[in-house]
Design a protein around this motif. Structure first.
Motif, PDB file in Angstrom:
ATOM      1  N   TRP A 102     -20.016  -2.314  80.003  1.00  0.00           N
ATOM      2  CA  TRP A 102     -20.380  -0.911  79.825  1.00  0.00           C
ATOM      3  C   TRP A 102     -19.162  -0.163  79.306  1.00  0.00           C
ATOM      4  CZ3 TRP A 102     -22.130  -4.183  83.420  1.00  0.00           C
ATOM      5  CH2 TRP A 102     -23.512  -4.232  83.650  1.00  0.00           C
ATOM      6  N   LYS A 103     -19.406   1.060  78.786  1.00  0.00           N
ATOM      7  CA  LYS A 103     -18.307   1.907  78.319  1.00  0.00           C
ATOM      8  C   LYS A 103     -18.684   3.369  78.542  1.00  0.00           C
ATOM      9  CE  LYS A 103     -20.134   1.442  73.635  1.00  0.00           C
ATOM     10  NZ  LYS A 103     -19.875   0.943  72.301  1.00  0.00           N
ATOM     11  N   ILE A 104     -17.674   4.200  78.688  1.00  0.00           N
ATOM     12  CA  ILE A 104     -17.908   5.629  78.932  1.00  0.00           C
ATOM     13  C   ILE A 104     -17.471   6.431  77.712  1.00  0.00           C
ATOM     14  CG2 ILE A 104     -17.238   7.640  80.293  1.00  0.00           C
ATOM     15  CD1 ILE A 104     -17.013   5.854  82.701  1.00  0.00           C
ATOM     16  N   GLN A 105     -18.377   7.278  77.243  1.00  0.00           N
ATOM     17  CA  GLN A 105     -18.060   8.236  76.193  1.00  0.00           C
ATOM     18  C   GLN A 105     -17.525   9.479  76.889  1.00  0.00           C
ATOM     19  OE1 GLN A 105     -21.338   9.061  73.582  1.00  0.00           O
ATOM     20  NE2 GLN A 105     -20.311  10.788  72.607  1.00  0.00           N
ATOM     21  N   PRO A 106     -16.274   9.824  76.653  1.00  0.00           N
ATOM     22  CA  PRO A 106     -15.676  10.952  77.370  1.00  0.00           C
ATOM     23  C   PRO A 106     -16.430  12.265  77.162  1.00  0.00           C
ATOM     24  CG  PRO A 106     -14.013   9.729  76.147  1.00  0.00           C
ATOM     25  CD  PRO A 106     -15.350   9.215  75.708  1.00  0.00           C
ATOM     26  N   LYS A 107     -16.274  13.118  78.125  1.00  0.00           N
ATOM     27  CA  LYS A 107     -16.897  14.453  78.099  1.00  0.00           C
ATOM     28  C   LYS A 107     -16.201  15.302  77.051  1.00  0.00           C
ATOM     29  CE  LYS A 107     -17.879  18.290  81.198  1.00  0.00           C
ATOM     30  NZ  LYS A 107     -17.833  18.745  82.575  1.00  0.00           N
ATOM     31  N   ARG A 108     -17.015  16.019  76.293  1.00  0.00           N
ATOM     32  CA  ARG A 108     -16.479  16.973  75.320  1.00  0.00           C
ATOM     33  C   ARG A 108     -16.956  18.353  75.725  1.00  0.00           C
ATOM     34  NH1 ARG A 108     -17.742  13.154  70.343  1.00  0.00           N
ATOM     35  NH2 ARG A 108     -15.950  11.804  70.575  1.00  0.00           N
ATOM     36  N   SER A 109     -16.359  19.365  75.172  1.00  0.00           N
ATOM     37  CA  SER A 109     -16.738  20.735  75.564  1.00  0.00           C
ATOM     38  C   SER A 109     -18.232  20.949  75.389  1.00  0.00           C
ATOM     39  CB  SER A 109     -15.952  21.753  74.738  1.00  0.00           C
ATOM     40  OG  SER A 109     -16.273  21.617  73.378  1.00  0.00           O
ATOM     41  N   GLY A 110     -18.863  21.368  76.461  1.00  0.00           N
ATOM     42  CA  GLY A 110     -20.284  21.651  76.446  1.00  0.00           C
ATOM     43  C   GLY A 110     -21.176  20.424  76.533  1.00  0.00           C
ATOM     44  N   GLU A 111     -20.608  19.245  76.600  1.00  0.00           N
ATOM     45  CA  GLU A 111     -21.391  18.017  76.677  1.00  0.00           C
ATOM     46  C   GLU A 111     -21.057  17.264  77.958  1.00  0.00           C
ATOM     47  OE1 GLU A 111     -20.737  15.628  73.239  1.00  0.00           O
ATOM     48  OE2 GLU A 111     -21.342  17.186  71.848  1.00  0.00           O
ATOM     49  N   THR A 112     -21.934  16.357  78.315  1.00  0.00           N
ATOM     50  CA  THR A 112     -21.734  15.519  79.493  1.00  0.00           C
ATOM     51  C   THR A 112     -21.163  14.179  79.055  1.00  0.00           C
ATOM     52  OG1 THR A 112     -23.680  16.550  80.471  1.00  0.00           O
ATOM     53  CG2 THR A 112     -22.940  14.515  81.468  1.00  0.00           C
ATOM     54  N   ALA A 113     -20.340  13.595  79.882  1.00  0.00           N
ATOM     55  CA  ALA A 113     -19.867  12.240  79.611  1.00  0.00           C
ATOM     56  C   ALA A 113     -21.059  11.295  79.709  1.00  0.00           C
ATOM     57  CB  ALA A 113     -18.787  11.852  80.615  1.00  0.00           C
ATOM     58  N   LEU A 114     -21.057  10.250  78.857  1.00  0.00           N
ATOM     59  CA  LEU A 114     -22.180   9.324  78.832  1.00  0.00           C
ATOM     60  C   LEU A 114     -21.726   7.897  79.125  1.00  0.00           C
ATOM     61  CD1 LEU A 114     -24.071  10.512  75.622  1.00  0.00           C
ATOM     62  CD2 LEU A 114     -24.705  10.934  77.999  1.00  0.00           C
ATOM     63  N   LEU A 115     -22.558   7.201  79.875  1.00  0.00           N
ATOM     64  CA  LEU A 115     -22.332   5.780  80.115  1.00  0.00           C
ATOM     65  C   LEU A 115     -23.202   5.009  79.125  1.00  0.00           C
ATOM     66  CD1 LEU A 115     -21.014   3.601  81.965  1.00  0.00           C
ATOM     67  CD2 LEU A 115     -23.166   3.620  83.248  1.00  0.00           C
ATOM     68  N   HIS A 116     -22.598   4.046  78.416  1.00  0.00           N
ATOM     69  CA  HIS A 116     -23.300   3.233  77.429  1.00  0.00           C
ATOM     70  C   HIS A 116     -23.186   1.758  77.796  1.00  0.00           C
ATOM     71  CE1 HIS A 116     -23.587   6.408  74.309  1.00  0.00           C
ATOM     72  NE2 HIS A 116     -22.415   6.806  74.767  1.00  0.00           N
ATOM     73  N   ARG A 117     -24.134   0.965  77.297  1.00  0.00           N
ATOM     74  CA  ARG A 117     -23.960  -0.492  77.317  1.00  0.00           C
ATOM     75  C   ARG A 117     -22.822  -0.795  76.361  1.00  0.00           C
ATOM     76  NH1 ARG A 117     -26.472  -3.662  81.080  1.00  0.00           N
ATOM     77  NH2 ARG A 117     -25.659  -5.267  79.741  1.00  0.00           N
ATOM     78  N   GLY A 118     -22.116  -1.879  76.598  1.00  0.00           N
ATOM     79  CA  GLY A 118     -20.970  -2.219  75.747  1.00  0.00           C
ATOM     80  C   GLY A 118     -21.326  -2.392  74.288  1.00  0.00           C
ATOM     81  N   GLY A 119     -22.551  -2.828  74.001  1.00  0.00           N
ATOM     82  CA  GLY A 119     -22.950  -3.053  72.626  1.00  0.00           C
ATOM     83  C   GLY A 119     -23.629  -1.870  71.962  1.00  0.00           C
ATOM     84  N   CYS A 120     -23.714  -0.747  72.641  1.00  0.00           N
ATOM     85  CA  CYS A 120     -24.390   0.432  72.083  1.00  0.00           C
ATOM     86  C   CYS A 120     -23.602   0.944  70.875  1.00  0.00           C
ATOM     87  CB  CYS A 120     -24.519   1.540  73.129  1.00  0.00           C
ATOM     88  SG  CYS A 120     -25.383   3.015  72.524  1.00  0.00           S
ATOM     89  N   GLY A 121     -24.305   1.126  69.778  1.00  0.00           N
ATOM     90  CA  GLY A 121     -23.655   1.571  68.556  1.00  0.00           C
ATOM     91  C   GLY A 121     -23.473   3.070  68.451  1.00  0.00           C
ATOM     92  N   LEU A 122     -23.998   3.833  69.406  1.00  0.00           N
ATOM     93  CA  LEU A 122     -23.852   5.289  69.336  1.00  0.00           C
ATOM     94  C   LEU A 122     -22.436   5.746  69.632  1.00  0.00           C
ATOM     95  CD1 LEU A 122     -27.136   6.593  70.997  1.00  0.00           C
ATOM     96  CD2 LEU A 122     -26.579   6.371  68.576  1.00  0.00           C
ATOM     97  N   PHE A 123     -21.703   4.921  70.362  1.00  0.00           N
ATOM     98  CA  PHE A 123     -20.322   5.286  70.694  1.00  0.00           C
ATOM     99  C   PHE A 123     -19.439   4.059  70.536  1.00  0.00           C
ATOM    100  CE2 PHE A 123     -16.932   5.644  73.999  1.00  0.00           C
ATOM    101  CZ  PHE A 123     -16.194   6.632  73.378  1.00  0.00           C
ATOM    102  N   LYS A 124     -18.536   4.145  69.569  1.00  0.00           N
ATOM    103  CA  LYS A 124     -17.558   3.073  69.348  1.00  0.00           C
ATOM    104  C   LYS A 124     -16.315   3.415  70.148  1.00  0.00           C
ATOM    105  CE  LYS A 124     -19.933   1.085  66.028  1.00  0.00           C
ATOM    106  NZ  LYS A 124     -20.788   0.009  66.339  1.00  0.00           N
TER     107      LYS A 124
END
Length: 112
Positions: free
Chosen positions: A54-76
């Motif tokens: 798994w991997k975490i997409q860090p929180k940005r202003s006004g957005e929530t941090a997201l947890l992704h599967r390691g192979g998810c292409g939405l967040f490199k």
């Protein structure tokens, strides 16, 4: 000067050189094939590892941090992957939500 078989030493050496060059081309071609195969195997191992992580997409202003599967292409991510236990801990955090595309929580709920 031709030898007893009628072929000169020079012609023999030329024939030998041609054969050795052919052999060298064959070996170099095989090396290229093996290098391609090795790169493919490395990529396959990396993909398999990512799919089990798994991997975490860090929180940005006004957005929530997201947890992704390691192979998810939405967040490199250039950062490391999380283990299953770390992902369970991350999901328990109030400011981390699961990705709606790769649905990382499905892999976590099975055994929790």
């Amino acid at each position: 000067m031709p030898g007893p078989e009628g072929i000169s030493d020079l012609d023999k050496k030329r024939a030998l050189a041609d054969w050795l060059e052919w052999q060298l081309r064959q070996v170099r071609n095989r090396i290229c094939e093996l290098e391609v195969k090795e790169r493919q195997e490395v990529r396959a191992r990396e993909r398999a590892r990512a799919e089990q992580s798994w991997k975490i997409q860090p929180k940005r202003s006004g957005e929530t941090a997201l947890l992704h599967r390691g192979g998810c292409g939405l967040f490199k991510s250039e950062l490391g992957f999380l283990t299953r236990d770390e992902a369970i801990i991350a999901m328990a955090e109030p400011d981390i939500e699961p990705c709606e595309v790769c649905r990382p929580e499905t892999g976590l709920e099975q055994y929790s």
